[in-house]
Design an enzyme around this catalytic site. Structure first.
Site, mmCIF file in Angstrom:
data_model
loop_
_atom_site.group_PDB
_atom_site.id
_atom_site.type_symbol
_atom_site.label_atom_id
_atom_site.label_comp_id
_atom_site.label_asym_id
_atom_site.label_seq_id
_atom_site.Cartn_x
_atom_site.Cartn_y
_atom_site.Cartn_z
ATOM 1 C CB ALA A 35 -0.919 0.017 1.213
ATOM 2 C CE1 TYR A 143 0.112 7.360 11.310
ATOM 3 C CE2 TYR A 143 0.857 9.177 12.690
ATOM 4 C CZ TYR A 143 1.096 7.974 12.056
ATOM 5 O OH TYR A 143 2.327 7.378 12.176
HETATM 6 C C1 UD1 Z 1 3.685 13.036 12.073
HETATM 7 C C2 UD1 Z 1 3.948 12.407 13.412
HETATM 8 C C3 UD1 Z 1 4.873 11.245 13.282
HETATM 9 C C4 UD1 Z 1 4.345 10.308 12.246
HETATM 10 C C5 UD1 Z 1 4.200 11.043 10.930
HETATM 11 C C6 UD1 Z 1 3.593 10.168 9.867
HETATM 12 C C7 UD1 Z 1 3.909 14.298 14.961
HETATM 13 C C8 UD1 Z 1 4.739 15.095 15.874
HETATM 14 N N1 UD1 Z 1 4.578 13.368 14.291
HETATM 15 O O1 UD1 Z 1 4.810 13.641 11.622
HETATM 16 O O2 UD1 Z 1 4.945 10.571 14.511
HETATM 17 O O3 UD1 Z 1 5.198 9.219 12.100
HETATM 18 O O4 UD1 Z 1 3.292 12.090 11.115
HETATM 19 O O5 UD1 Z 1 3.359 10.906 8.709
HETATM 20 O O6 UD1 Z 1 2.714 14.458 14.846
HETATM 21 N N2 UD1 Z 1 6.038 20.046 6.050
HETATM 22 C C9 UD1 Z 1 6.404 21.137 5.285
HETATM 23 N N3 UD1 Z 1 6.560 20.958 3.943
HETATM 24 C C10 UD1 Z 1 6.359 19.753 3.327
HETATM 25 C C11 UD1 Z 1 5.994 18.631 4.139
HETATM 26 C C12 UD1 Z 1 5.829 18.830 5.496
HETATM 27 O O7 UD1 Z 1 6.583 22.240 5.797
HETATM 28 O O8 UD1 Z 1 6.518 19.674 2.098
HETATM 29 C C13 UD1 Z 1 5.878 20.266 7.514
HETATM 30 C C14 UD1 Z 1 4.592 19.705 8.065
HETATM 31 O O9 UD1 Z 1 3.517 20.592 7.893
HETATM 32 C C15 UD1 Z 1 4.998 19.512 9.528
HETATM 33 C C16 UD1 Z 1 6.492 19.158 9.445
HETATM 34 O O10 UD1 Z 1 6.916 19.595 8.165
HETATM 35 O O11 UD1 Z 1 4.853 20.709 10.227
HETATM 36 C C17 UD1 Z 1 6.757 17.666 9.544
HETATM 37 O O12 UD1 Z 1 5.854 17.003 8.674
HETATM 38 P P1 UD1 Z 1 5.957 15.440 8.345
HETATM 39 O O13 UD1 Z 1 7.338 15.115 7.926
HETATM 40 O O14 UD1 Z 1 4.834 15.107 7.430
HETATM 41 O O15 UD1 Z 1 5.769 14.727 9.726
HETATM 42 P P2 UD1 Z 1 4.757 15.019 10.949
HETATM 43 O O16 UD1 Z 1 3.401 15.344 10.410
HETATM 44 O O17 UD1 Z 1 5.411 15.938 11.908
#
Ligand code: UD1
Length: 318
Positions: A35, A143
């Site tokens: 998936a 999630y």
């Molecule tokens: C979250 C969970 C983590 C989980 C993961 C799965 C928390 C603290 N962590 O991670 O345990 O394993 O989801 O997906 O909730 N961002 C940008 N630009 C981008 C992509 C992301 O700015 O192109 C930002 C997001 O908005 C976020 C941060 O980067 O603020 C981290 O994002 P991401 O890497 O997706 O992980 P989390 O959502 O923090």
């Protein structure tokens, strides 16, 4: 030599665990339904393991996968906050129903221990930093709720059936083989690919959002320790799996500019729904009870990660 079952074996974390265990001479069985996992993640190790294409929602397949197994490392999930906001039912099926299937199968097969990929998202947006395991959870996204529900199931199976379970709350694990190509990809994987291609990355929010970004080798080591630590220290318990340091998205972008040679700017966009602002772990419980240590820090992990994506981008020589 022990026998391990890794669910989500073709995923980023699962395939890293497969390699580490094979490297230690252990017997490895893996399941994945592709998936989100990819066959390429297992290419050069597939012949050394017993791989089965199966869904954790298939209880019979899980029963068969657990036969003769000592340890289950349960990594299979739909690991995305934004995806769960769009499709809470799908998130719940994979992340909760799938977990209960794995637990029932492991219990009936008399597996010694199940180690679970729990999530730091369980803490939600509580202002207190660092996050300690004893703090009341406050999940925001579907999630996070699903991952927390599965954690409670892990603890429940220990209390009700004596099946030893250990939950590792992962804090933003990153490293080689993390899928960079989906809109739901982890930020470091996404930025690596975009910046190496000279494409402009987007920061959601003002860039002061921070995370305890944890290089994959640390998570692999935490899993191995969670299997070998005495049950009295870890069974039925939850441990943060992180580094105890937080880095902002702006700092991350600056560090990646150097590593990738990207010359452009970053674009800022509104914060994502379900996101939390800051995330930082207290890792002392894992240090004390399972002997966890940070093996690779953020800077070194980021360097290794960007190097890996660079190598992937190069054409293979004839
Ligand atoms: C979250 C969970 C983590 C989980 C993961 C799965 C928390 C603290 N962590 O991670 O345990 O394993 O989801 O997906 O909730 N961002 C940008 N630009 C981008 C992509 C992301 O700015 O192109 C930002 C997001 O908005 C976020 C941060 O980067 O603020 C981290 O994002 P991401 O890497 O997706 O992980 P989390 O959502 O923090």
């Amino acid at each position: 030599m022990a026998k391990y079952l890794i669910t989500g074996a073709a995923g980023f974390i699962g395939s890293s665990l497969v390699r580490a265990l094979l490297g230690r001479g252990e017997q490895v069985r893996g399941v994945d339904n592709f998936a989100t996992g990819k066959r390429e993640n297992l290419t050069e190790v597939l012949h050394q393991m017993d791989f089965r294409e199966a869904d954790i929602l298939d209880l019979d397949a899980m029963r068969s996968a657990c036969e003769g197994v000592d340890y289950v490392l349960h990594e299979a999930a739909i690991p995305s906050v934004p995806k769960s906001v769009i499709d809470p039912l799908g998130s719940n099926r994979a992340n909760v129903d799938g977990t209960v299937n794995v637990l029932v199968a492991a219990r009936d097969a008399k597996v010694k221990r199940v180690v679970y990929a729990a999530s730091s998202s369980a803490y939600g947006d509580t202002p207190t930093l660092p996050k300690q395991e004893a703090m009341p959870p406050n999940p925001i996204s579907p999630y996070a709720v699903a991952k927390l529900a599965s954690e409670f199931y892990m603890v429940s199976f220990y209390r009700c059936y004596g099946l030893e379970t250990v939950c590792l709350r992962y804090f933003n694990i990153f490293g080689p083989r993390q899928d960079p190509s989906s809109p739901y990809s982890g930020v470091l994987a996404k930025f690596s690919l975009q910046m190496l291609r000279g494409e402009q990355p987007t920061i959601f929010g003002d860039g002061e959002t921070s995370r305890d970004f944890t290089f994959i080798d640390n998570a692999v080591s935490a899993n191995l320790l969670a299997c070998s630590a005495p049950g009295a220290e870890c069974a039925g318990r939850v441990f943060n799996c992180a580094t105890g340091r937080r880095i902002t998205l702006n700092q991350t972008f600056d560090a990646m500019k150097e590593l990738t040679g990207y010359k452009g700017t970053v674009k800022y966009a509104p914060e994502r729904s379900g996101d939390i602002k800051h995330s930082l772990a207290d890792i002392s419980r894992a240090e004390k009870h399972i002997g966890y240590k940070v093996l690779v820090n953020f800077e070194e992990g980021l360097r290794r990660t960007v190097e890996w994506y660079k190598r992937q981008a190069q054409p293979v020589e004839a």
